[in-house]
Enzyme design. Structure first.
Site, PDB file in Angstrom:
ATOM      1  N   GLY A  13       0.804  -1.229   0.000  1.00  0.00           N
ATOM      2  CA  GLY A  13       0.000   0.000   0.000  1.00  0.00           C
ATOM      3  C   GLY A  13       0.835   1.275   0.000  1.00  0.00           C
ATOM      4  O   GLY A  13       0.476   2.250  -0.671  1.00  0.00           O
ATOM      5  N   ASN A  14       1.974   1.259   0.718  1.00  0.00           N
ATOM      6  CA  ASN A  14       2.748   2.502   0.822  1.00  0.00           C
ATOM      7  C   ASN A  14       3.459   2.863  -0.482  1.00  0.00           C
ATOM      8  O   ASN A  14       3.944   3.978  -0.643  1.00  0.00           O
ATOM      9  CB  ASN A  14       3.760   2.411   1.971  1.00  0.00           C
ATOM     10  CG  ASN A  14       4.845   1.401   1.706  1.00  0.00           C
ATOM     11  OD1 ASN A  14       4.618   0.388   1.031  1.00  0.00           O
ATOM     12  ND2 ASN A  14       6.030   1.651   2.200  1.00  0.00           N
ATOM     13  N   LYS A 130     -11.704  -9.742   4.372  1.00  0.00           N
ATOM     14  CA  LYS A 130     -10.915  -8.592   3.944  1.00  0.00           C
ATOM     15  C   LYS A 130     -11.789  -7.339   3.853  1.00  0.00           C
ATOM     16  O   LYS A 130     -12.682  -7.263   3.013  1.00  0.00           O
ATOM     17  CB  LYS A 130     -10.324  -8.908   2.566  1.00  0.00           C
ATOM     18  CG  LYS A 130      -9.159  -8.043   2.186  1.00  0.00           C
ATOM     19  CD  LYS A 130      -8.563  -8.462   0.855  1.00  0.00           C
ATOM     20  CE  LYS A 130      -7.507  -7.522   0.367  1.00  0.00           C
ATOM     21  NZ  LYS A 130      -6.307  -7.467   1.188  1.00  0.00           N
ATOM     22  N   LYS A 214      -2.405  -9.963  -2.568  1.00  0.00           N
ATOM     23  CA  LYS A 214      -1.335  -9.834  -3.568  1.00  0.00           C
ATOM     24  C   LYS A 214      -0.058 -10.580  -3.162  1.00  0.00           C
ATOM     25  O   LYS A 214       0.736 -10.969  -4.029  1.00  0.00           O
ATOM     26  CB  LYS A 214      -1.041  -8.369  -3.887  1.00  0.00           C
ATOM     27  CG  LYS A 214      -0.467  -7.550  -2.741  1.00  0.00           C
ATOM     28  CD  LYS A 214       1.016  -7.378  -2.810  1.00  0.00           C
ATOM     29  CE  LYS A 214       1.571  -6.481  -1.736  1.00  0.00           C
ATOM     30  NZ  LYS A 214       1.167  -6.683  -0.351  1.00  0.00           N
ATOM     31  N   LYS A 276       2.482 -12.242   4.152  1.00  0.00           N
ATOM     32  CA  LYS A 276       3.809 -12.023   3.558  1.00  0.00           C
ATOM     33  C   LYS A 276       4.765 -13.163   3.916  1.00  0.00           C
ATOM     34  O   LYS A 276       5.485 -13.682   3.078  1.00  0.00           O
ATOM     35  CB  LYS A 276       4.410 -10.694   4.031  1.00  0.00           C
ATOM     36  CG  LYS A 276       3.614  -9.504   3.562  1.00  0.00           C
ATOM     37  CD  LYS A 276       4.263  -8.203   3.988  1.00  0.00           C
ATOM     38  CE  LYS A 276       3.236  -7.092   4.013  1.00  0.00           C
ATOM     39  NZ  LYS A 276       2.351  -7.045   2.854  1.00  0.00           N
TER      40      LYS A 276
HETATM   41  P1  ADP Z   1       1.094  -3.943   2.604  1.00  0.00           P
HETATM   42  O1  ADP Z   1       0.174  -2.869   2.107  1.00  0.00           O
HETATM   43  O2  ADP Z   1       2.518  -3.695   2.219  1.00  0.00           O
HETATM   44  O3  ADP Z   1       0.619  -5.328   2.285  1.00  0.00           O
HETATM   45  P2  ADP Z   1       0.311  -4.397   5.385  1.00  0.00           P
HETATM   46  O4  ADP Z   1      -0.196  -3.267   6.212  1.00  0.00           O
HETATM   47  O5  ADP Z   1      -0.666  -5.396   4.870  1.00  0.00           O
HETATM   48  O6  ADP Z   1       1.142  -3.738   4.188  1.00  0.00           O
HETATM   49  O7  ADP Z   1       1.444  -5.201   6.189  1.00  0.00           O
HETATM   50  C1  ADP Z   1       2.589  -4.542   6.727  1.00  0.00           C
HETATM   51  C2  ADP Z   1       2.374  -4.219   8.207  1.00  0.00           C
HETATM   52  O8  ADP Z   1       2.376  -5.403   8.993  1.00  0.00           O
HETATM   53  C3  ADP Z   1       3.462  -3.409   8.849  1.00  0.00           C
HETATM   54  O9  ADP Z   1       3.316  -2.037   8.586  1.00  0.00           O
HETATM   55  C4  ADP Z   1       3.295  -3.742  10.359  1.00  0.00           C
HETATM   56  O10 ADP Z   1       2.568  -2.734  11.004  1.00  0.00           O
HETATM   57  C5  ADP Z   1       2.459  -5.009  10.367  1.00  0.00           C
HETATM   58  N1  ADP Z   1       3.001  -6.140  11.125  1.00  0.00           N
HETATM   59  C6  ADP Z   1       2.210  -7.058  11.753  1.00  0.00           C
HETATM   60  N2  ADP Z   1       2.938  -7.999  12.362  1.00  0.00           N
HETATM   61  C7  ADP Z   1       4.248  -7.692  12.125  1.00  0.00           C
HETATM   62  C8  ADP Z   1       5.495  -8.318  12.489  1.00  0.00           C
HETATM   63  N3  ADP Z   1       5.531  -9.422  13.223  1.00  0.00           N
HETATM   64  N4  ADP Z   1       6.639  -7.737  12.072  1.00  0.00           N
HETATM   65  C9  ADP Z   1       6.612  -6.603  11.315  1.00  0.00           C
HETATM   66  N5  ADP Z   1       5.466  -5.965  10.941  1.00  0.00           N
HETATM   67  C10 ADP Z   1       4.289  -6.500  11.332  1.00  0.00           C
HETATM   68 MG    MG Z   2      -1.237  -6.284   2.906  1.00  0.00          MG
END
Ligand code: ADP
Ligand code: MG
Length: 314
Positions: A13-14, A130, A214, A276
């Site tokens: 997203g970022n 979701k 994704k 992820k």
């Molecule tokens: P994207 O849009 O890149 O898919 P998400 O918001 O879905 O981003 O996932 C990334 C986020 O996951 C990070 O910003 C963080 O706040 C969160 N997060 C949750 N658990 C963890 C973890 N164990 N280690 C690092 N980040 C984590």
């Molecule tokens: Mg995500």
């Protein structure tokens, strides 16, 4: 000459922002990070998410239905297709410009509108999880359910949002074309928003009411393209165990086995870091030599050089 490293990049997203002007700005920074990798001698394929964008398109199409009763409600699969094209347009435009600015004139950039097959009986269809689109009051949410059969859920005390199913990707329908484009040296953007979810009905592919994660679609594409690396670019430099707690510990280099153990212990939040890590494990364990990397967008080059990020390998 050493064989080029093939990399599938999954943008979070970022990398795209939340509004039209934000996206226009964000893709410039994102393009720099991607072209850095190309200049490091990598062959890059780009995938991306669409959470805010698909919600935005969905709301816009709903407004159309409200204004003009002749216009039926737009299926979610069509909203995903629209988000793919809109994000692809901004990305391919910014990537082309960044390549030309660096004197690289022999890499054409194109977006592949991608359908991804899911199983009609994926259990995720019975458990929509979701959240997409805007927040609503309880009354507005009830109206949505009544009018459009939407499933509405309270989201962390902030109001009600539509929740949709997020089934697992089974097959990338256009993978042959994507492979041909990659082989001929094109920079391809594919599997946007996890791909347009479809189910097979004989020769017909029927759009499904879902949004695929994704991270999973990117891992599947990386396997199908026999990539060396899957890089998931997100809002944190590394994944952590005991995330947000006093004993938080950032992870540098972990085996698939260790990652699975941490998953079991519940260190990664479902819906954000968990998919992820699962996607990274899926890719890294699919063939010796394949590695996954999770890091910040701005650190992509540092990460590929082995200087940062969380690396997952067999
Ligand atoms: P994207 O849009 O890149 O898919 P998400 O918001 O879905 O981003 O996932 C990334 C986020 O996951 C990070 O910003 C963080 O706040 C969160 N997060 C949750 N658990 C963890 C973890 N164990 N280690 C690092 N980040 C984590
Ligand atoms: Mg995500």
């Amino acid at each position: 000459m050493e064989k080029k490293k093939r990399i599938v990049i999954a943008l979070g997203g970022n990398a795209l922002g939340n509004t039209l002007p934000e996206q226009m700005k964000a893709v410039k920074i994102t393009s720099r990070a991607i072209v850095d990798l190309i200049q490091e001698g990598c062959e890059v394929i780009v995938a991306h998410g669409n959470g805010p964008q698909v919600g935005m398109v969905n709301n816009a199409m709903l407004a159309l239905t409200r204004e003009d009763p002749q216009q039926p409600n737009t299926p979610l699969s069509v909203c995903v297709a629209m988000s793919q094209a809109y994000i692809g347009y901004d990305l391919q435009n910014a990537l082309r410009e960044e390549l030309l600015n660096r004197g690289i004139t022999d890499i054409p950039v194109a977006t592949m509108i991608t359908q991804v097959r899911v199983d009609a009986d994926d259990p995720a269809f019975d458990h929509p999880s979701k959240p997409i689109g805007r927040f609503m009051t309880k009354e507005q949410a009830d109206l949505m359910t009544e009018k459009y059969d939407y499933i509405m859920k309270e989201d962390a005390g902030r109001g009600y949002r539509r929740v949709v199913a997020s089934p697992k990707p089974q097959e990338i329908v256009e993978i042959g074309t994507i492979r041909t484009m990659v082989k001929s040296g094109d920079l391809v953007i594919a599997c946007g928003g996890g791909g347009i979810p479809v189910t097979r009905q004989g020769n017909h592919l029927k759009g499904a009411s879902a949004v695929i994660d994704k991270d999973f679609a990117s891992a599947l594409m990386a396997k199908e393209l026999d990539a060396d690396f899957l890089i998931i670019l997100t809002a944190v430099e590394k994944a952590a165990i005991n995330f947000g707690k006093p004993n938080e510990q950032w992870l540098d280099d972990i085996s698939v086995e260790q990652a699975n153990q941490y998953i079991k212990e519940g260190h990664f939040a479902p819906g954000s870091m968990l998919p992820k890590i699962q996607a990274a494990v899926d890719f890294a364990s699919s063939k010796p030599g394949r590695q996954a990397l999770i890091t910040l967008l701005e650190k992509a080059k540092d990460g590929i050089l082995g200087n940062t990020g969380t690396r997952i390998h067999l």
